[in-house]
Structure formats: structure tokens, C-alpha cells
Design an enzyme around this catalytic site. Structure first.
Site, PDB file in Angstrom:
ATOM      1  N   GLU A 196       4.088  -6.538   3.633  1.00 44.23           N
ATOM      2  CA  GLU A 196       4.043  -5.900   4.949  1.00 44.23           C
ATOM      3  C   GLU A 196       5.241  -6.369   5.784  1.00 44.23           C
ATOM      4  O   GLU A 196       5.767  -7.468   5.585  1.00 44.23           O
ATOM      5  CB  GLU A 196       2.742  -6.272   5.674  1.00 44.23           C
TER       6      GLU A 196
ATOM      7  N   ASP B 231      -0.247   4.402   1.121  1.00 42.18           N
ATOM      8  CA  ASP B 231      -0.592   5.358   2.170  1.00 42.18           C
ATOM      9  C   ASP B 231       0.185   5.059   3.443  1.00 42.18           C
ATOM     10  O   ASP B 231       0.661   3.946   3.656  1.00 42.18           O
ATOM     11  CB  ASP B 231      -2.097   5.333   2.458  1.00 42.18           C
TER      12      ASP B 231
ATOM     13  N   HIS C 232       0.830  -1.207   0.000  1.00 41.55           N
ATOM     14  CA  HIS C 232       0.000   0.000   0.000  1.00 41.55           C
ATOM     15  C   HIS C 232       0.865   1.259   0.000  1.00 41.55           C
ATOM     16  O   HIS C 232       1.986   1.266   0.523  1.00 41.55           O
ATOM     17  CB  HIS C 232      -0.999   0.000   1.157  1.00 41.55           C
TER      18      HIS C 232
ATOM     19  N   GLU D  14      -5.088   1.568   2.650  1.00 45.14           N
ATOM     20  CA  GLU D  14      -5.009   0.345   3.463  1.00 45.14           C
ATOM     21  C   GLU D  14      -5.125   0.653   4.947  1.00 45.14           C
ATOM     22  O   GLU D  14      -5.763  -0.079   5.703  1.00 45.14           O
ATOM     23  CB  GLU D  14      -3.681  -0.378   3.184  1.00 45.14           C
ATOM     24  N   GLU D  15      -4.507   1.761   5.360  1.00 44.25           N
ATOM     25  CA  GLU D  15      -4.476   2.093   6.779  1.00 44.25           C
ATOM     26  C   GLU D  15      -5.851   2.463   7.338  1.00 44.25           C
ATOM     27  O   GLU D  15      -6.053   2.416   8.550  1.00 44.25           O
ATOM     28  CB  GLU D  15      -3.491   3.245   7.034  1.00 44.25           C
TER      29      GLU D  15
ATOM     30  N   HIS E 226       4.040   2.743  12.785  1.00 45.70           N
ATOM     31  CA  HIS E 226       3.145   3.736  13.387  1.00 45.70           C
ATOM     32  C   HIS E 226       3.799   4.488  14.553  1.00 45.70           C
ATOM     33  O   HIS E 226       3.118   5.240  15.245  1.00 45.70           O
ATOM     34  CB  HIS E 226       1.836   3.102  13.860  1.00 45.70           C
TER      35      HIS E 226
ATOM     36  N   ASP F  57       6.298   0.576   7.556  1.00 43.54           N
ATOM     37  CA  ASP F  57       4.908   0.260   7.192  1.00 43.54           C
ATOM     38  C   ASP F  57       4.400   1.223   6.126  1.00 43.54           C
ATOM     39  O   ASP F  57       3.801   2.240   6.435  1.00 43.54           O
ATOM     40  CB  ASP F  57       4.039   0.323   8.439  1.00 43.54           C
TER      41      ASP F  57
END
Length: 406
Positions: A176, A85, A83, A150-151, A367, A116
Site C-alpha cells: 500500500e 480492485d 489488491h 480490499e476496498e 481515492h 491505491d
């Protein structure tokens, strides 16, 4: 001696270009938005290869999914996905470096999304570019699915699935982060984000009997939901049990008024033993029961729920990945599960019968402030993805089960 030194310098130059691609992708601020700029940059890297099929699909303004397909129709098709984003960087004062500078320090690249999962995405991109540059004959096709959102709900993957881009894949690899590429993830929790709205009637706080307290009614729901969802008590040997948390709550207008509105949000992490419908039924039964009582007016909505991924620990794609891991990285990967959801939950709803794995570079800083990826992890991922794609497409069992890409 001079020849060896020259070879080392050439390899350093090659690696530097790979690192620059990662840095450029991290430097694009795609915080829950603006994935189009990432898609445009990746597309530009493939534009010099006329044999590459490049397609973009708009989900919303500035939010384009990207599909890149290379190879021939004869043989199976391997899906690779990442992803574009990232989550917000949070408090900038907690960062050692600007989160969008992609600073290199201590053999690491720092930045929001470094783990991530822009390092995984960049590694997939570079692996495909090198296969094209080396004019590698592919016994099938490879399809890169670069997604938006995705997030916040996997809606980019949902769009590409609806459009048929995951139909009849022979297998899917999600890049991932998995503990410095030491884990191969085959099963994952599902997720249900829900919101409950409570409507009441405002009144002066000195005369509460004239109003209906929306917060009080919401708290009744809160306690019932926490209590009744405990019935889903089975545990998964890999993923553990179901978790349910109330994560956000707000309501009221001012301190001396009875609140006419309140809302809460809850998050449920599911396991394969319980389809999401079990939780919908239970939550909606609570809502219906309370709405039968005088003064209650509650409503529930869901945000992009995803089913848990049961997976198969002995699937062919895992066996191939284990072999490639041993040959390329020199170690035995651990077969395990993930507590977080990923885009494969959507892609696995496509036509056909294929399995997915999750395997990618990155640290345990997803994150977090000062998120980073080790440069060696990133470079190793590129080599793994290149060899894994070839090993997968050449596998006799895969070719027998999935004889044609289209």
C-alpha cells in the site's frame, strides 16, 4: 561515451517495459469488480517461467484471487501482497485525463488506482519477474498474494487466509502507498461498518398517532450511539483515538406519509486498545434497550469488520526493511502507523506467528480525482522489493526462527 549512452538506452528500454506493465494494470477497469482480468494479465507475465506456481481462486464471478509462488522449500517464506480492485473514479469531469488511460505526464502516471494500489502491485510483480529473469537463487520462497475486494471489506484476503496461503509465513509486506515509500507502517486502525434498520408503521401524516415513525426511532439510536461510544476514549500514541461517524442515512416513502422504514450506516475506526467486540457489545446493548420500548423495532448488521493491527515497532522485518531502505533508497524511513485498514488484518489471522509491514509507492491522491504515482517512486519500489526479498530470506534471525517454507 558511446558505451555509456548505449547502457542508458538499454536501461530506458527496461524501464519502459516496467512502466507499460503498470499502465496495462491501471487500464483494466477493476472498480470493485472484474479483478479476474487483472489476475489473468499478471498470470500471463509469469507463464514463461515453468518453475513458477500460479494459482487462482474464485471469490465470485469475474473476481479471482491470484497466488504466485517462486523459490525453494528450504528456508523461510516471505509474503508480498497487493489488491487488484480500485474505487470508482467519481465525477469524470474532475479528471484531467481519462482515469483508465494511464496517461503519462510530468513524470507521473495518472489513473484510478495509480496510487491505491496498482503501482505497488505492479512493482511487486516486476520485482518477482526480474528475480526470475536473472535466475536468482532464492534461499526460501516468495509468495505474491493478489486479492479481490480490499476496498469493500478485505474478503479476498479472508478467502486466501481460510485456504491456508498465509499459514506459517515468516513475514508479510503490504505494498500500500506510504508517502512515496518514505514511511514503514507497522500498526493500523481497525474498521467496523455497521447498518441499523428501523421498522415502523405507515400512516397518513395528518394522523401520525396511527403510525410508528421509523425515522424518529432511528434518530434516537443515532444520538445514543454517538454519545455512548465516547466512552472509548483511550488514545494510541501512533494512531490516535477511536473515531465514529454516521455516514449514510435514508428512509421514508413520501412526504405526506409516516415512514415505515429507515436505515443508517456508521463507520468506526478502532485502535488496538479496544477489540471490536467492545463496540459490538455497546451497539447491541443500545438496540436491545430501545427494542424494549413500545414502538421500537431495530436490527443491526456488520459488513466485513477488521480488527486493529497492534504490530511491533522493533520487529525483525522492520529492522530488515530499514536497512534495505537505507541501502537502496539512500534514506532513513519513518516508522509509523496508518489510519486505514488493509489486507494484513486478515492475513495475520493465519497459522503461525509473523509480523507485517506496509510500504509502497504512491502520492497522497488515493481515492481522489487525478490520482497519480511518480514514475521514479514506482521504479524505486521495484528495486527496493527485489533487494528486500533477498535481505529478508537471507537474514540469520529469520532463518533460525522460520527454518522451512512449508
Amino acid at each position: 561515451m558511446r558505451i555509456d549512452t548505449f547502457k542508458d538506452e538499454v536501461q530506458m528500454m527496461k524501464n519502459q517495459k516496467k512502466i507499460e506493465i503498470l499502465q496495462k494494470i491501471i487500464q483494466i477497469k477493476s472498480v470493485n469488480d472484474n479483478e479476474s482480468e487483472v489476475a489473468d494479465y499478471i498470470s500471463s507475465l509469469f507463464s514463461r517461467f515453468p518453475e513458477t506456481n500460479i494459482q487462482k481462486f474464485t471469490y465470485a464471478p469475474n473476481r479471482d484471487n491470484l497466488v504466485i509462488t517462486i523459490g525453494k522449500n528450504q528456508g523461510p517464506m516471505l509474503g508480498l501482497t497487493g489488491h487488484m480492485d480500485v474505487v470508482a473514479p467519481g465525477n469524470l469531469e474532475d479528471w484531467k485525463y481519462d482515469p483508465f488511460s494511464a496517461t503519462i505526464a510530468d513524470n507521473k502516471v495518472y489513473g484510478r488506482g495509480a496510487t491505491d494500489m496498482k503501482s505497488g502491485l505492479a512493482a511487486l510483480v516486476v520485482a518477482l519477474l526480474e528475480l526470475l529473469e536473472q535466475k536468482t537463487e532464492l534461499p526460501g520462497k516468495i509468495r505474491l498474494l493478489a486479492t479481490v475486494g480490499e476496498e469493500t471489506g478485505e474478503y479476498g484476503a479472508a478467502q486466501l487466509t481460510t485456504k491456508g496461503f498465509a499459514d506459517n509465513l515468516a513475514g508479510l509486506l503490504v505494498a500500500e502507498p506510504t508517502s512515496h515509500m518514505q514511511n514503514i507502517v507497522y500498526t493500523a486502525r481497525g474498521v467496523i461498518d455497521y447498518k441499523v434498520k428501523s421498522y415502523g408503521k405507515t400512516a397518513h401524516s395528518a394522523e401520525p398517532q396511527d403510525g410508528i415513525n421509523a425515522i424518529d426511532n432511528l434518530i434516537v439510536f443515532y444520538h445514543l450511539a454517538i454519545e455512548r461510544l465516547l466512552k472509548f476514549s483511550k488514545t494510541d500514541p501512533v494512531l490516535g483515538g477511536v473515531t465514529h461517524s454516521i455516514t449514510k442515512i435514508k428512509g421514508g416513502e413520501q412526504v405526506n406519509s409516516i415512514p415505515s422504514y429507515a436505515e443508517l450506516m456508521g463507520n468506526i475506526r478502532t485502535i488496538p486498545a479496544y477489540p471490536n467486540q467492545c463496540f459490538y457489545d455497546e451497539l447491541e446493548a443500545i438496540i436491545a434497550e430501545l427494542n424494549q420500548q413500545q414502538g421500537f423495532k431495530l436490527a443491526i448488521t456488520y459488513s466485513f469488520p477488521e480488527e486493529a493491527i497492534p504490530g511491533k515497532p522493533d520487529s525483525r522485518i522492520i529492522k530488515i526493511a530499514q536497512r534495505t531502505h537505507q541501502n537502496v533508497l539512500g534514506s532513513e524511513a519513518k516508522i509509523t502507523g496508518s489510519s486505514g485498514a488493509n489486507d494484513s488484518s486478515e492475513f495475520l489471522q493465519a497459522k503461525g506467528n509473523f509480523n507485517s509491514i506496509e510500504l509502497g509507492p504512491g502520492s497522497n491522491t488515493s481515492h481522489q480525482s487525478n490520482e497519480y504515482v511518480e514514475i521514479n517512486d514506482y521504479l524505486n519500489a521495484i528495486e527496493f522489493y527485489k533487494q528486500f526479498a533477498l535481505d529478508f530470506l537471507q537474514d540469520k534471525q529469520i532463518r533460525k526462527e522460520f527454518p522451512a517454507a512449508d
